[in-house]
Design an enzyme around this catalytic site. Structure first.
Site, mmCIF file in Angstrom:
data_model
loop_
_atom_site.group_PDB
_atom_site.id
_atom_site.type_symbol
_atom_site.label_atom_id
_atom_site.label_comp_id
_atom_site.label_asym_id
_atom_site.label_seq_id
_atom_site.Cartn_x
_atom_site.Cartn_y
_atom_site.Cartn_z
ATOM 1 N N LYS A 179 0.870 -1.181 0.000
ATOM 2 C CA LYS A 179 0.000 0.000 0.000
ATOM 3 C C LYS A 179 0.905 1.229 0.000
ATOM 4 C CE LYS A 179 -3.943 1.906 2.644
ATOM 5 N NZ LYS A 179 -4.791 1.715 3.841
ATOM 6 N N SER B 81 -9.750 1.872 2.867
ATOM 7 C CA SER B 81 -8.852 2.630 2.021
ATOM 8 C C SER B 81 -7.837 1.767 1.268
ATOM 9 C CB SER B 81 -8.084 3.641 2.876
ATOM 10 O OG SER B 81 -7.234 2.977 3.787
ATOM 11 N N SER C 44 -10.040 -0.311 7.092
ATOM 12 C CA SER C 44 -9.418 -0.146 5.777
ATOM 13 C C SER C 44 -8.731 -1.383 5.216
ATOM 14 C CB SER C 44 -8.406 1.000 5.815
ATOM 15 O OG SER C 44 -9.085 2.230 5.753
#
Lengths: 500, 493, 100
Positions: free
Chosen positions: B78, B159, B183
């Protein structure tokens, strides 16, 4: 201490300022930022050395790179706790770190990690040494740990400010006084004593020029005994003398405004030492809202009571205790005792002069007198620190020994002292090489007296008929004849005998 | 024959060890998949060249017998994890051009274990979002489509949307995510993956761009519970550079992963998660999960978490408050975007106005507001008090049960653009995931089944703080019960 | 409670985010939507409840006072849009001039 009790503290009459509408009293509270004498920063492992090349001692934490996290320096915590104990404050078993949020070029995180609601130390006191042996106790509200900001330079470029983050993240102890100071002199005495305590503890070098000790002064004025007035904060004044001057100026400025019917704006001001004035800071005009909240990157700082107790029992003797000891054990006057205890280096010199190479007990008062008069005079004249003294403590002790054991007189001692300063050797060597050893041989002194009396029969007659003053004349003549080396006490005794 | 990209990490490691294929081949196939699936916009930065180089080293290590536990496994990070010399953006314009001179602790551990970074994955800007639509680098597409409406692109959740999409589309075998309020778990549910948020303090936050420091926690996103456990054991561990890092040994999860039953395990079903108006398909999936647990030998108890309703409002005070300070460092002075202006303050304002997207600005402003003079007590302090009550609810429940079983999200994946109009509607996505975040508890989402539209739904298991192994055990067993083998049509072909 | 125009302006100023005048009405609506949502918290009886800052219950770990950092001047300055790195004045971050 409560606000009421701070308000109840009155200035000494001589400290009141005469205005057009009568007398005014100055109310001062000081916030001192003392840099902890640590190798590395409060929350990062980068170095703290003064004077390094710009941005060469900056960790990624100090420069607030994304994802960087603070880890606290145990030594800094310990020094803050020791300082708290040294000013007789309470070291809190639990304290917390907060974020103080504001934007500035030299504050990379956009917040300063500080302690707001729960500081590491609460309370404390500083005893001011005032003229003529007077003293006054000033309350300390709190001491907390926080990060320093970087340094902005506004004068390196016409349109730019340059930022050096070497200082960013260095550990500071913010020490906040109660608003109990009432004159620029008291403020100076507070700073001197606080600095002395910090240096005794070794927690801060107290160097105001290098910024390791900085002072903000909150100044207001009031009619004696009245309500506190609106205060202004004078930022970052970098010498004790400037603190006094800034307060003096600021108080007069406020009085003029108030007497002209104006009101004081609560604001942050800067002291311009070149002009001797304070002026409002433009960069601080914005309304503040620091939005303090607990820093979630850190946990509560928990200190074991046993650990605090062990720090306390290991504290060195501090200036107040030391000067008390000088008064009680050595019989010094309170004034001399404070002067000698005021700086660790003074008292270290003094105590070395008392003991270094001593075979017999030296008289503490005589040593103190020599130090406060002769040694300090020389240092002043040559503009030297005590650590650079041209006469070592051991030599001063030796000189006192030579006086005490009758080798030289006090008068000759001054000559020897000067010779030591001039680098001629140790006092004993100088006495020998210059042949200054006091004549304590009664035969030699008697011979000198006899020849003086024989040469001045008329004076002898006058003396015997009652002109007592002539005794001094005979002493002087005899001294002259022995080149000043006659033991004064023996000379007196023998002369008296011969003349009766 | 099975494509290499379809393998789980566990299977791929076996293949590498037994020389069925090389790391170079494994990485090359994934590179090809990444290029083929670029339209999903899962990556912000691809590092395929360095990955190919790294794979060669992995092959040498296998040959030399010095292979790490994840040697040669293609992973994606990420783009909230700082990677040395590689653009790190947090999906924000404000970090334009930022190349950190350091690796985050978590990704450094993965690198040291031999895994191969394929690139940096898209996300909601600063991890603020539940749909990956707030990214400055544009929305990510979910590889899954509704059966009846295959032309409408869906969100992967957020997210960690790029992570979810990339793992689902078999571009990488696993990815790192971060979870502040859901997330990792919610996108895992939306994409039919396993997403594990370990106990707060397990994975170091050092080098991970901070959103809300008291909530942020890194974790793995994978296609199996065993893979998640494997990545977790590498990612977790005490880090002296993170003061909130737990100084505890990382649990050995092998037994947990191998579990086939839940005998002696008490599982709580919190009645407050039965929120009025919840999609009946979600309720049905949840009830099925309860039946699986029961069939596996677990004892099922209804428990109460009375303050559940207040978890979201609590979160939406605390997370923005912390974020408002955490994001103050993005000021255009030392890195990232700078919009020049005549004065320092104007420069700050212009840089931050241009650099932050709408959702980030909203959260910074809300966070600033709830901390400001006169509102701190009413909002921030109040939220902290309620957080305490929420945590107490869990503590109380965990005196009776070992795990809690809930749905992960209140719906399956929705269409891109569907919920962007109203912030609060979007926030409701995190209703089931936020409470465990507030309490710092380990929680996992596993794919349970497809809904009537053919989209995956996830089940969530929540455990006691630092009982991460129990969460993995529960997940491993329910994974077997669910037997979820569905793959998105676009990938399965 | 709800935010008015002044509140939004003040908050934007504190956060150093420029809000053009035309963006303010929409922002007021959005922020008030969130505030209304979090307003539910007022229903909860929190009398005597300690505010919870974090979930971690251990004491703060401390490190020894050791300098353990190389000179990172180049790395620290390398990402800056504007830095005075060539000049003989030293290597600095550079911002528009601030008048104190």
């Amino acid at each position: 201490m409560s606000l009421e009790s701070a308000m109840a503290i009155a200035a000494e009459p001589q400290d009141l300022i005469e205005g057009a509408t009568g007398k005014w009293e100055i109310v001062i509270g000081l916030e001192v930022h003392a840099q902890v004498l640590s190798q590395s920063k409060l929350f990062s492992a980068s170095a703290t050395a003064f004077g390094a090349e710009p941005n060469s001692q900056v960790s990624l934490v100090d420069a607030a790179f994304p994802g960087m996290l603070p880890v606290i320096n145990r030594f800094c915590v310990e020094q803050a706790a020791r300082t708290g104990l040294g000013i007789k404050g309470k070291v809190n078993p639990v304290s917390v770190f907060d974020r103080k949020n504001y934007f500035y070029a030299d504050l990379p995180q956009g917040y300063q990690i500080s302690q707001f609601t729960q500081p590491i130390v609460t309370g404390g006191e500083i005893i001011l040494d005032l003229p003529e042996g007077q003293s006054k106790t000033i309350g300390v509200t709190r001491l907390h740990l926080e990060q320093d900001a970087g340094k902005s330079s506004h004068d390196l470029h016409a349109t730019k400010t340059f930022v050096d983050l070497n200082r960013s993240g260095i550990a500071l102890m913010e020490i906040v006084s109660e608003p109990e100071l009432r004159s620029p002199e008291e403020a100076a005495a507070y700073l001197r004593k606080l600095r002395s305590i910090l240096r005794y503890l070794g927690t801060c070098d107290g160097n105001m020029e290098e910024g390791s000790l900085r002072c903000d002064a909150n100044v207001s004025v009031r009619k004696p005994g009245g309500e506190f007035g609106t205060r202004c904060e004078i930022k970052n004044v970098n010498s004790i003398r400037f603190v006094s001057q800034a307060i003096q100026y600021e108080a007069r400025r406020q009085i003029e405004i108030l007497e002209a019917g104006g009101t004081i704006n609560q604001e942050t001001r800067l002291y311009d030492s070149a002009r001797g004035e304070t002026r409002a800071m433009r960069s601080k005009e914005d309304a503040h809202d620091y939005r303090y909240f607990n820093d979630p990157d850190l946990l509560p700082l928990e200190l074991e009571p046993g650990w605090i107790e062990s720090l306390k029992s290991a504290l060195p003797e501090l200036p107040d205790a030391r000067s008390d000891r000088y008064v009680h054990d050595y019989g010094l006057s309170p004034y001399d005792a404070r002067v000698l205890a005021a700086e660790q280096e003074f008292s270290a010199y003094y105590e070395a002069a008392l003991t270094s190479g001593a075979t017999v007990q030296r008289d503490p008062k005589i040593v103190a007198n020599w130090m406060t008069s002769e040694v300090f005079a020389v240092l002043n004249r040559l503009n030297l620190e005590i650590s650079q003294s041209p006469i070592s403590a051991a030599h001063l002790g030796e000189l006192v020994d030579l006086i005490s054991d009758g080798t030289i007189s006090g008068k000759i001692a001054k000559e020897v002292f000067q010779a030591v300063i001039d680098g001629e050797g140790s006092p004993r060597e100088i006495v020998e090489s210059r042949g200054l050893r006091q004549v304590s041989d009664s035969g030699a002194i008697e011979a000198a007296i006899d020849s003086i009396l024989a040469a001045n029969p008329d004076k002898v007659a006058e003396f015997k008929s009652g002109k007592d003053k002539l005794f001094g004349f005979f002493v002087g003549q005899a001294m002259k004849a022995t080149a000043g080396k006659a033991n004064p006490a023996m000379l007196n005794d023998l002369l008296k005998k011969k003349l009766t | 024959m099975t494509k290499l990209t379809e393998l789980t990490i566990t299977a791929a490691l076996l293949g590498l060890k037994t020389k069925q294929f090389s790391a170079a081949e494994l990485v090359a196939d994934h590179s090809a998949a990444i290029i083929a699936s670029r339209s999903l916009n899962a990556f912000i930065t691809e590092t395929l060249d360095s990955a190919a180089e790294r794979a060669k080293i992995s092959d040498q290590k296998y040959a030399a017998g010095t292979a790490g536990v994840l040697e040669g496994i293609p992973l994606g990070y990420k783009d909230l994890f700082c990677t040395k010399g590689v653009l790190t953006t947090a999906a924000s314009h404000i970090l334009d051009g930022f190349k950190p001179p350091y690796d985050s602790t978590v990704t450094a551990r993965l690198d040291a274990a031999g895994s191969v970074m394929m690139g940096k994955l898209n996300l909601d800007e600063f991890a603020m979002g539940s749909s990956n639509e707030t990214s400055f680098y544009n929305a990510v597409t979910n590889p899954w489509r509704r059966r009846s409406d295959p032309n409408t692109p869906l969100v992967p959740g957020g997210s960690s949307g790029g992570s979810a999409s990339a793992v689902t589309a078999e571009m990488v075998m696993g990815a790192t995510g971060t979870d502040t309020g859901g997330s990792i778990r919610q996108p895992a549910a939306f994409c039919g993956l396993v997403g594990f948020k370990p106990s707060y303090g397990r994975c170091s936050r050092w080098g991970v761009v901070a959103f809300a420091s008291s909530l942020d926690q890194a974790g793995p996103m994978t296609r199996s519970v065993a893979d998640a456990a494997l990545m977790f054991e590498v990612m977790a561990g005490f880090d002296p550079l993170d003061s909130t890092s737990a100084n505890l040994p990382v649990p050995d999860t092998r037994a947990a992963v191998a579990s086939t039953d839940l005998k002696g395990v008490k599982i709580g079903v919190p009645k407050e998660y039965r929120i009025d108006g919840t999609n009946p398909e979600i309720i049905a999936m949840w009830e099925e999960g309860v039946r699986w647990a029961k069939a596996a030998g677990a004892k099922i108890l209804e428990v109460t978490l009375p303050h559940t309703k207040y978890a979201l409002p609590t979160y939406y005070v605390i997370a923005p408050a912390e974020a408002s300070a955490n994001l103050a460092r993005y000021d255009g002075v030392r890195y990232g975007l700078r919009v020049p202006a005549a004065s320092l303050d104007e420069q700050y304002e212009a840089t931050r106005a241009a650099g932050f997207g709408a959702e980030v600005k909203r959260r910074i402003l809300i966070g600033t507001y709830v901390l400001s003079a006169g509102y701190y007590d009413a909002y921030y302090r109040k939220a902290q008090q309620v957080r305490n009550l929420i945590t107490r609810d869990f503590t109380e429940a965990f005196t009776k049960v070992d795990l809690l079983l809930t749905p992960t999200a209140p719906s399956s994946a929705f269409a891109i653009g569907d919920k962007t109009m109203d912030a609060v509607t979007m926030y409701l996505n995190d209703v089931f995931t936020v409470p465990a975040s507030l309490a710092g508890l380990p929680a996992i989402s596993i794919p349970a089944k497809l809904d009537s539209a053919g989209l995956p739904l996830g089940l969530q298991l929540i455990g006691r703080a630092f009982d991460d192994a129990m969460v993995i055990r529960g997940a491993a067993v329910l994974e077997k019960s669910a037997g979820f083998t569905h793959r998105p049509h676009s990938i399965a072909g | 409670m709800s935010l008015n125009q002044d509140d939004v302006k003040k908050v934007a100023r504190l956060a150093r985010i420029k809000l053009p005048a035309e963006a303010i009405p929409a922002m007021i609506t959005e922020l008030n939507g969130i505030i209304k949502f979090v307003e539910q918290l007022q229903e909860v009886d929190t009398k005597g409840v300690e505010p919870m800052v974090r979930v971690v219950t251990m004491p703060l770990p401390m490190r020894d006072d050791r300098v353990d950092y190389p000179n990172l001047q180049r790395e620290v300055l390398s990402n800056a849009q504007e830095a005075d790195i060539a000049g003989n004045r030293g290597r600095y971050f550079v911002v528009p001039k601030v008048v104190e």
